[in-house]
Design a protein around this motif. Structure first.
Motif, PDB file in Angstrom:
ATOM      1  N   ALA A   1      31.974  44.855  31.388  1.00 23.95           N
ATOM      2  CA  ALA A   1      33.119  46.168  31.353  1.00 23.95           C
ATOM      3  C   ALA A   1      32.986  47.066  30.303  1.00 23.95           C
ATOM      4  CB  ALA A   1      34.601  45.691  32.101  1.00 23.95           C
TER       5      ALA A   1
ATOM      6  N   ASP B   1      39.013  44.833  28.318  1.00 25.59           N
ATOM      7  CA  ASP B   1      37.974  45.456  28.093  1.00 25.59           C
ATOM      8  C   ASP B   1      38.266  47.154  27.929  1.00 25.59           C
ATOM      9  OD1 ASP B   1      36.102  43.317  29.469  1.00 25.59           O
ATOM     10  OD2 ASP B   1      35.056  43.857  28.336  1.00 25.59           O
TER      11      ASP B   1
ATOM     12  N   LYS C   1      48.288  39.805  36.349  1.00 28.53           N
ATOM     13  CA  LYS C   1      48.857  41.153  37.022  1.00 28.53           C
ATOM     14  C   LYS C   1      50.305  41.139  36.331  1.00 28.53           C
ATOM     15  CE  LYS C   1      46.052  39.422  40.213  1.00 28.53           C
ATOM     16  NZ  LYS C   1      44.211  40.394  39.924  1.00 28.53           N
TER      17      LYS C   1
ATOM     18  N   ASN D   1      36.658  30.933  33.097  1.00 30.38           N
ATOM     19  CA  ASN D   1      36.091  32.769  32.813  1.00 30.38           C
ATOM     20  C   ASN D   1      34.341  32.504  33.656  1.00 30.38           C
ATOM     21  OD1 ASN D   1      34.752  33.273  30.743  1.00 30.38           O
ATOM     22  ND2 ASN D   1      36.369  32.207  29.831  1.00 30.38           N
TER      23      ASN D   1
ATOM     24  N   TYR E   1      48.838  52.929  44.126  1.00 28.75           N
ATOM     25  CA  TYR E   1      47.749  52.308  44.476  1.00 28.75           C
ATOM     26  C   TYR E   1      47.677  51.000  42.984  1.00 28.75           C
ATOM     27  CZ  TYR E   1      43.378  50.767  44.805  1.00 28.75           C
ATOM     28  OH  TYR E   1      41.323  49.504  44.367  1.00 28.75           O
TER      29      TYR E   1
ATOM     30  N   LEU F   1      37.576  51.479  39.133  1.00 26.06           N
ATOM     31  CA  LEU F   1      38.034  51.869  37.504  1.00 26.06           C
ATOM     32  C   LEU F   1      37.594  50.901  36.569  1.00 26.06           C
ATOM     33  CD1 LEU F   1      39.267  54.853  36.967  1.00 26.06           C
ATOM     34  CD2 LEU F   1      41.403  54.003  36.613  1.00 26.06           C
TER      35      LEU F   1
ATOM     36  N   ARG G   1      45.787  40.648  25.264  1.00 20.27           N
ATOM     37  CA  ARG G   1      44.298  41.830  24.374  1.00 20.27           C
ATOM     38  C   ARG G   1      45.067  43.288  24.331  1.00 20.27           C
ATOM     39  NH1 ARG G   1      40.501  38.070  26.804  1.00 20.27           N
ATOM     40  NH2 ARG G   1      41.462  39.398  29.134  1.00 20.27           N
TER      41      ARG G   1
ATOM     42  N   PHE H   1      31.011  41.541  22.679  1.00 15.77           N
ATOM     43  CA  PHE H   1      32.103  40.124  22.955  1.00 15.77           C
ATOM     44  C   PHE H   1      31.316  38.259  23.554  1.00 15.77           C
ATOM     45  CE2 PHE H   1      34.387  38.229  26.236  1.00 15.77           C
ATOM     46  CZ  PHE H   1      35.112  38.534  27.353  1.00 15.77           C
TER      47      PHE H   1
HETATM   48  C1  SDX Z   1      36.505  39.972  31.900  1.00 19.34           C
HETATM   49  O1  SDX Z   1      38.367  36.162  34.140  1.00 19.34           O
HETATM   50  C2  SDX Z   1      38.563  36.179  32.865  1.00 19.34           C
HETATM   51  O2  SDX Z   1      38.869  35.888  32.043  1.00 19.34           O
HETATM   52  C3  SDX Z   1      37.351  37.374  32.660  1.00 19.34           C
HETATM   53  C4  SDX Z   1      37.650  37.932  30.792  1.00 19.34           C
HETATM   54  C5  SDX Z   1      37.466  36.760  29.825  1.00 19.34           C
HETATM   55  O3  SDX Z   1      38.066  37.423  28.539  1.00 19.34           O
HETATM   56  O4  SDX Z   1      36.433  35.795  29.970  1.00 19.34           O
HETATM   57  O5  SDX Z   1      39.304  38.134  30.551  1.00 19.34           O
HETATM   58  C6  SDX Z   1      37.369  39.313  30.258  1.00 19.34           C
HETATM   59  O6  SDX Z   1      35.621  39.744  32.150  1.00 19.34           O
HETATM   60  C7  SDX Z   1      37.792  41.198  32.229  1.00 19.34           C
HETATM   61  C8  SDX Z   1      37.809  42.231  33.131  1.00 19.34           C
HETATM   62  C9  SDX Z   1      36.723  43.183  33.047  1.00 19.34           C
HETATM   63  N1  SDX Z   1      36.295  44.041  34.206  1.00 19.34           N
HETATM   64  C10 SDX Z   1      36.226  45.303  34.878  1.00 19.34           C
HETATM   65  O7  SDX Z   1      37.247  45.125  33.840  1.00 19.34           O
HETATM   66  C11 SDX Z   1      35.703  45.457  36.038  1.00 19.34           C
HETATM   67  C12 SDX Z   1      36.214  46.261  36.856  1.00 19.34           C
HETATM   68  N2  SDX Z   1      37.492  45.615  36.975  1.00 19.34           N
HETATM   69  C13 SDX Z   1      37.391  44.774  38.981  1.00 19.34           C
HETATM   70  O8  SDX Z   1      35.972  44.560  39.539  1.00 19.34           O
HETATM   71  C14 SDX Z   1      38.570  43.301  38.789  1.00 19.34           C
HETATM   72  O9  SDX Z   1      39.336  43.861  38.705  1.00 19.34           O
HETATM   73  C15 SDX Z   1      37.481  42.279  38.622  1.00 19.34           C
HETATM   74  C16 SDX Z   1      36.376  41.292  39.057  1.00 19.34           C
HETATM   75  C17 SDX Z   1      38.084  42.306  36.882  1.00 19.34           C
HETATM   76  C18 SDX Z   1      39.061  40.901  39.188  1.00 19.34           C
HETATM   77  O10 SDX Z   1      38.487  41.013  40.125  1.00 19.34           O
HETATM   78  P1  SDX Z   1      39.491  40.289  41.273  1.00 19.34           P
HETATM   79  O11 SDX Z   1      40.374  39.128  41.556  1.00 19.34           O
HETATM   80  O12 SDX Z   1      38.327  39.543  42.653  1.00 19.34           O
HETATM   81  O13 SDX Z   1      40.068  41.181  42.641  1.00 19.34           O
HETATM   82  P2  SDX Z   1      39.103  41.766  43.834  1.00 19.34           P
HETATM   83  O14 SDX Z   1      37.720  42.388  43.634  1.00 19.34           O
HETATM   84  O15 SDX Z   1      40.103  40.819  44.805  1.00 19.34           O
HETATM   85  O16 SDX Z   1      40.752  43.242  43.941  1.00 19.34           O
HETATM   86  C19 SDX Z   1      41.826  42.877  44.082  1.00 19.34           C
HETATM   87  C20 SDX Z   1      42.238  44.345  44.945  1.00 19.34           C
HETATM   88  C21 SDX Z   1      40.813  44.787  45.747  1.00 19.34           C
HETATM   89  O17 SDX Z   1      41.497  45.791  46.398  1.00 19.34           O
HETATM   90  P3  SDX Z   1      41.753  45.332  48.565  1.00 19.34           P
HETATM   91  O18 SDX Z   1      40.423  44.774  48.970  1.00 19.34           O
HETATM   92  O19 SDX Z   1      42.629  44.011  47.756  1.00 19.34           O
HETATM   93  O20 SDX Z   1      41.882  45.705  49.118  1.00 19.34           O
HETATM   94  O21 SDX Z   1      42.163  45.483  43.982  1.00 19.34           O
HETATM   95  C22 SDX Z   1      41.515  46.275  44.337  1.00 19.34           C
HETATM   96  C23 SDX Z   1      40.068  45.361  44.856  1.00 19.34           C
HETATM   97  O22 SDX Z   1      39.978  46.566  45.664  1.00 19.34           O
HETATM   98  N3  SDX Z   1      40.775  46.663  42.731  1.00 19.34           N
HETATM   99  C24 SDX Z   1      39.976  47.308  41.491  1.00 19.34           C
HETATM  100  C25 SDX Z   1      40.563  46.931  40.724  1.00 19.34           C
HETATM  101  N4  SDX Z   1      39.763  46.028  41.105  1.00 19.34           N
HETATM  102  C26 SDX Z   1      40.778  45.105  41.832  1.00 19.34           C
HETATM  103  N5  SDX Z   1      40.954  48.745  42.152  1.00 19.34           N
HETATM  104  C27 SDX Z   1      39.693  49.924  41.508  1.00 19.34           C
HETATM  105  N6  SDX Z   1      39.911  49.979  40.126  1.00 19.34           N
HETATM  106  C28 SDX Z   1      39.664  48.043  40.274  1.00 19.34           C
HETATM  107  N7  SDX Z   1      39.295  48.149  38.830  1.00 19.34           N
END
Ligand code: SDX
Length: 435
Positions: free
Chosen positions: A275, A370, A317, A240, A359, A308, A322, A391
């Motif tokens: 997050a 989180d 996916k 990560n 969506y 969100l 967890r 964390f």
């Molecule tokens: C952790 O890497 C790890 O293992 C991390 C972790 C660990 O234990 O270390 O698991 C801990 O960091 C968990 C993640 C916590 N973050 C959040 O909950 C923040 C909200 N999530 C997003 O910011 C996002 O999902 C990420 C950052 C977690 C992942 O981002 P990616 O893989 O780069 O995905 P992306 O941004 O390319 O999204 C793909 C699509 C996009 O839409 P399109 O451009 O394809 O139209 O999905 C959408 C994004 O806009 N999308 C979301 C979304 N997350 C992705 N849309 C709305 N809400 C969301 N949360």
């Protein structure tokens, strides 16, 4: 070239080269393209490392499509159910589960390092009471090499191990000190008669004015069990962003305290470990179930930066295993908690509505680790701005395990990515008078 290889052809030069297809114990085959630049004069472009392996590692395995998480081959569900956090920390570092004697020795090592140097305690006086605890953590952890500089020879395995156990041991003490500083309460020292999670809760919440016996029973068993589980679930997660940051810093030979401080900085971001704090702020902003649809609409709106929080993951996916475990514990903790937590019902309703939305289904956005952890931390009376600190305490066991693995690997080289240059072509300087 062996039969397990991948051929790449540069169509512009009609050059072709074959690259070994490396296979690990589990997971995707990996093309070794280290010779690509010299063979075909090209770089690869993968800004978020979506398809790029930065290292070999034997610590954690994730199958994002099937929602599988293994620590040294053991399923997270089994470890979460049957282990103490220190047992898991030992497993991550050593690669095998400890026997009773090994676990007791490890427990004693951790307890032996838990106290802070008195000069380090004074360090906190420089922070204002309302400094964010993560800012204090970064500063204090980064300064540890100023206090513990006797074992900083990273070429010495024994010194590396001392640094690793010292980090695991001191993180709860530093975290609790951040909280006590913010409340103006006197610092509480770690106790050798308490286990890792009990010690942390005691350092956080015990009150010196209470009688010793009363304090000893002040630690709620449900809280200790919930904290032990949360620390196990947050202990490690492959490459990560924060772990990769620790590895990159470590690849330069930087001291381990500086590397862990770099990991804390990377974890702080709301897209990563920050997050859990952002989820609580989001739930508090949504406020009531009837307002959920408008926030789901905002999350889907490409022109709205709102996401969100607690949903989505680069690797998972499918359900984050967890999150599934934490969701169940949420129910248990809140069932025993005196304060009814409306945010939990709101979180359940938000999860239900989001998972039905096309969506989120199409983009495979599920609740991640989180989404629910903050609700448990809130039920344990942990302040919201301490959530990412929690964390960091847990992930330190993963960070130091990767740092130990990397520094012990003779094939480790300094991390130095290349780039796709999009700036100005070469041009001559124009003196000010002529611009
Ligand atoms: C952790 O890497 C790890 O293992 C991390 C972790 C660990 O234990 O270390 O698991 C801990 O960091 C968990 C993640 C916590 N973050 C959040 O909950 C923040 C909200 N999530 C997003 O910011 C996002 O999902 C990420 C950052 C977690 C992942 O981002 P990616 O893989 O780069 O995905 P992306 O941004 O390319 O999204 C793909 C699509 C996009 O839409 P399109 O451009 O394809 O139209 O999905 C959408 C994004 O806009 N999308 C979301 C979304 N997350 C992705 N849309 C709305 N809400 C969301 N949360």
């Amino acid at each position: 070239m062996s039969e397990k290889s991948l051929s790449i052809t540069n169509k512009t030069t009609e050059q072709t080269a074959a690259y070994p297809l490396l296979e690990g114990t589990l997971g995707n085959p990996t093309v070794d393209i280290r010779a690509l630049k010299n063979d075909l004069g090209c770089f690869t472009f993968d800004p978020g490392f979506v398809s790029t392996a930065s290292c070999k590692s034997a610590i954690t395995y994730i199958d994002g499509d099937r929602g599988i998480l293994l620590y040294r081959g053991y399923p997270i569900e089994q470890l979460a159910e049957q282990c103490s956090f220190l047992e898991v920390a030992y497993l991550l570092i050593h690669g095998e589960l400890p026997n009773s004697e090994q676990l007791q020795t490890f427990h004693n090592e951790i307890n032996g390092h838990a106290v802070l140097h008195e000069s380090l305690r004074v360090f906190f006086d420089g922070f204002h009471y309302d400094a964010h605890p993560m800012a204090m953590m970064v500063g204090v952890v980064g300064s540890l090499s100023a206090f513990y500089h006797s074992e900083l020879d990273v070429s010495d395995p024994e010194q590396r191990y001392i640094c690793a156990t010292r980090m695991i041991a001191k993180m709860p003490t530093i975290a609790a000190a951040c909280y006590r500083h913010s409340t103006g309460a006197p610092f509480v020292y770690p106790r050798v008669d308490l286990d890792y999670c009990e010690n942390f809760l005691n350092m956080m919440f015990s009150r010196p004015e209470k009688r010793f016996l009363e304090q000893a029973h002040a630690i709620d068993d449900t809280a200790v069990k919930a904290l032990n589980l949360l620390f196990i679930l947050h202990a490690d997660h492959e490459q990560n962003a924060s772990t990769s940051t620790v590895r990159l810093a470590g690849s330069t030979g930087a001291n381990p305290y500086a590397c862990i401080a770099a990991g804390i900085v990377a974890l702080w971001g709301p897209a990563h470990g920050g997050a859990n704090e952002a989820v609580l702020s989001m739930l508090e902003e949504i406020g009531t179930v009837d307002r959920i649809p408008q926030y789901i609409a905002k999350a889907k709106d490409k022109n709205d930066p709102f996401r969100l929080m607690g949903f989505g993951h680069r690797v998972y996916k499918n359900f984050d295993p967890r999150a599934t475990i934490i969701r169940k514990t949420c129910h248990e903790v809140l069932a025993k908690s005196s304060n009814h937590e409306p945010l939990f019902e709101l979180a359940l309703a938000l999860e239900e509505l989001a998972l039905k939305d096309d969506y989120f289904i199409e983009k495979k956005l599920y609740p991640n680790v989180d989404f629910y952890s903050g609700i448990i931390y809130k039920a344990l009376n942990i302040p919201v701005d301490m959530f990412t600190v929690m964390f960091a305490i847990a992930r330190t066991s993963g960070w130091v395990s990767h740092w130990l693995e990397m520094t012990a690997d003779p094939s480790t080289v300094i991390g130095r990515p290349r780039q796709l240059y999009t700036g100005a072509p070469r041009r001559d300087f124009v003196p000010l008078a002529k611009r």
